[in-house]
Design a protein around this motif. Sequence first.
Motif, mmCIF file in Angstrom:
data_model
loop_
_atom_site.group_PDB
_atom_site.id
_atom_site.type_symbol
_atom_site.label_atom_id
_atom_site.label_comp_id
_atom_site.label_asym_id
_atom_site.label_seq_id
_atom_site.Cartn_x
_atom_site.Cartn_y
_atom_site.Cartn_z
ATOM 1 N N PRO A 103 -2.644 -14.924 1.771
ATOM 2 C CA PRO A 103 -1.968 -14.231 2.871
ATOM 3 C C PRO A 103 -2.954 -13.829 3.971
ATOM 4 C CG PRO A 103 -1.699 -13.066 0.754
ATOM 5 C CD PRO A 103 -2.585 -14.219 0.492
ATOM 6 N N ASP A 104 -2.429 -13.542 5.153
ATOM 7 C CA ASP A 104 -3.302 -13.102 6.239
ATOM 8 C C ASP A 104 -3.903 -11.734 5.934
ATOM 9 O OD1 ASP A 104 -2.913 -15.347 7.683
ATOM 10 O OD2 ASP A 104 -1.230 -14.532 8.852
ATOM 11 N N TYR A 105 -5.080 -11.519 6.460
ATOM 12 C CA TYR A 105 -5.740 -10.231 6.287
ATOM 13 C C TYR A 105 -5.097 -9.189 7.211
ATOM 14 C CZ TYR A 105 -9.304 -6.614 6.886
ATOM 15 O OH TYR A 105 -9.959 -5.421 6.961
ATOM 16 N N PRO A 132 -5.713 -5.157 8.249
ATOM 17 C CA PRO A 132 -6.550 -3.971 8.043
ATOM 18 C C PRO A 132 -5.696 -2.801 7.547
ATOM 19 C CG PRO A 132 -6.803 -4.851 10.274
ATOM 20 C CD PRO A 132 -5.649 -5.566 9.657
ATOM 21 N N ILE A 133 -6.276 -1.957 6.704
ATOM 22 C CA ILE A 133 -5.519 -0.799 6.223
ATOM 23 C C ILE A 133 -6.229 0.489 6.624
ATOM 24 C CG2 ILE A 133 -4.517 -2.001 4.244
ATOM 25 C CD1 ILE A 133 -6.620 -0.488 2.492
ATOM 26 N N VAL A 134 -5.478 1.587 6.597
ATOM 27 C CA VAL A 134 -6.080 2.898 6.789
ATOM 28 C C VAL A 134 -6.380 3.458 5.401
ATOM 29 C CG1 VAL A 134 -5.745 5.211 7.708
ATOM 30 C CG2 VAL A 134 -4.730 3.228 8.877
ATOM 31 N N ALA A 135 -7.655 3.710 5.154
ATOM 32 C CA ALA A 135 -8.055 4.099 3.805
ATOM 33 C C ALA A 135 -7.614 5.516 3.473
ATOM 34 C CB ALA A 135 -9.571 3.972 3.677
ATOM 35 N N VAL A 136 -7.348 5.737 2.194
ATOM 36 C CA VAL A 136 -7.076 7.092 1.716
ATOM 37 C C VAL A 136 -8.257 7.550 0.870
ATOM 38 C CG1 VAL A 136 -4.575 6.834 1.715
ATOM 39 C CG2 VAL A 136 -5.875 6.190 -0.314
ATOM 40 N N ASP A 137 -8.476 8.868 0.813
ATOM 41 C CA ASP A 137 -9.568 9.387 0.002
ATOM 42 C C ASP A 137 -9.125 9.574 -1.444
ATOM 43 O OD1 ASP A 137 -11.013 9.346 2.251
ATOM 44 O OD2 ASP A 137 -11.531 11.480 2.267
ATOM 45 N N SER A 138 -10.103 9.688 -2.319
ATOM 46 C CA SER A 138 -9.822 9.978 -3.720
ATOM 47 C C SER A 138 -9.158 11.350 -3.836
ATOM 48 C CB SER A 138 -11.128 9.976 -4.508
ATOM 49 O OG SER A 138 -10.904 10.490 -5.798
#
Lengths: 105, 497
Positions: B471-473, B475-481
Amino acid sequence: MPTTRIGGRAIDVNDEGFLTEYSQWDENLAPILAGYAGVEDLTDEHWKVLRFLRADYPARKETATLRRVASVGGFDMKELFRLFPGKPAKKMAYIAGLPKPKGCV
Amino acid sequence: MRRLVILGGGTAGTMVANKLRAAYPPDELHITVVDRDDDHHYQPGYLFLPVGIYSEDKIVRSRHHFIPDGVELVLAEIDRVDAAAKAVHLGDGRSLEYDTLVIATGVEPRPDLTPGADHPDVHHFYDLPHSLALANAMKEFSGGRLIVHLTDMPIKCPVAPLEFTFLADAHFRERKSRKKVEIVYVTPLDGAFTKPIASRELGQMFTERDIRLEPDFAVERVDTEAKELVSYDDRRVPYDLLVSIPLNVGPEYVARSGLGDDMNLVPCDQHTMRSLEHPDIFVLGDGGTLQTSKAGSVAHFSVDVFMENWPYYIAGRELPHKFDGHANCFIETGHGKGMLLDFNYGTQPYTGGFPFPGVGPMTLLGESRSNHLAKLAFRFVYWEFLLRGRPLPFTTDMHLLGKKIEGEASGTANKDLVLGLLKRHPAPPTTTAKAAKPSARKPAARKPSSPQRAGGPKTPAASRQSAGPVPDYVPIVAVDSTADPSTILPDPIIPKF
């Protein structure tokens, strides 16, 4: 599983230091991880490989092996060794925030 | 009557044919096994040929001998599977229609996929002719550098290259010529084995035996003129005698059928061995994508789980029994000794003891004579019990009893160890194998499963899509632990690169 601070953020990792949560990585984290892996500058060439790895992972739940990056991603194997010297599979996976490729067992 | 076609009459295919034939009469389940020839090879035996422990006659028997009465054995090449039409097309023009397909054709060694590696002077022991040729080369080898090289993972029996290395060391010591032989183990892995504790213990054994380890070696080609292995980063390892374990990939018909990934392995569920694409295809043995060893023990344990799930499958219900990735591998270490690895998806091999009911304790990740004898005895167990689907004194679930746990582990500790051998799970509510049969014949009973059939028939091209292109890449918005802040380590853990 330990949690560490990377780039000021709380990140879950395994005992070896590899990220364990796909959702905790973003493109801002990559240069920091690259520094730890001894890759000083992330060029467009590096990014193409990292984005392939990130796109490939979710459906397969498995980090692409070096062979898969070359054969499916269409990257030249020698080039991968130039971009991520020494241990390309391990370095690429780490910088992309993915598990170390298992090579199964 | 349900038509089951099993592709491959090797370890997994033969076991399944025997177990299902014993559980269901031929008028309810028609079973066909397809293989290209009538020779069943005891593959673990290939390892022993080059060092003169076995002879060829111990390794090959007729497949017919192990296929039970009431199962049709078709000897033909497989051209391709048409998963949409539920038919297998054979090389001789015949076609077999199926309701259920078991792919048990495993993987095959392909030296031709590495430039230079299919040269006659490049040896391996992953099929009978090469193993016999290596036996001759070992006899003639008077000294110099022996390279044991692993091309890439996954391979069948991932411990076999290590075993060969230990046996070669012992072989030359017994012939008093070890001083004239330098042994180097060349691997794409970063240690002797994939799992950390086993890698540490095995690395130690290399040191004790004066075997040099050359890790992180991704081979580009074999230069047979210069007699060197050449890596992608231009490292060169010269050899006098080269044993290079080839790439192991699934058969070409899997690719032609659009069922495989880049290694011609059929993507399957880690716990039920069911194809991710086609609910009526199961992959047993080495030909799937289970993230555990490609080994007979895995075939055996996963076939047990497949059998437990079968009544649910034919009733169109969810499959409740889950394979845990359990593998156990005997490792020959030379001089009449062996060691034993026992692990699953969540647990790496540990040191300790293996409580082996009826046989006695075996040593885990340590050498002992009983481990070696168990390995030799296993050939008899294989022919007489395993293939014929008779019960064995092993458990399908992995147990932690007796293991020295380091780090994380998953498995069944202590409980039900012995009783667990007899019955691992309560019987299905209404469905023992026999009780499930009537419902299997009612067409209505299969209806509930059809919504899960991923929108009806698929073309091979469609199945290739999920196994191939990516699938196409995005980008995501990361979440913290979400870990408790007081437990967060201030410094990162940096892997060893």
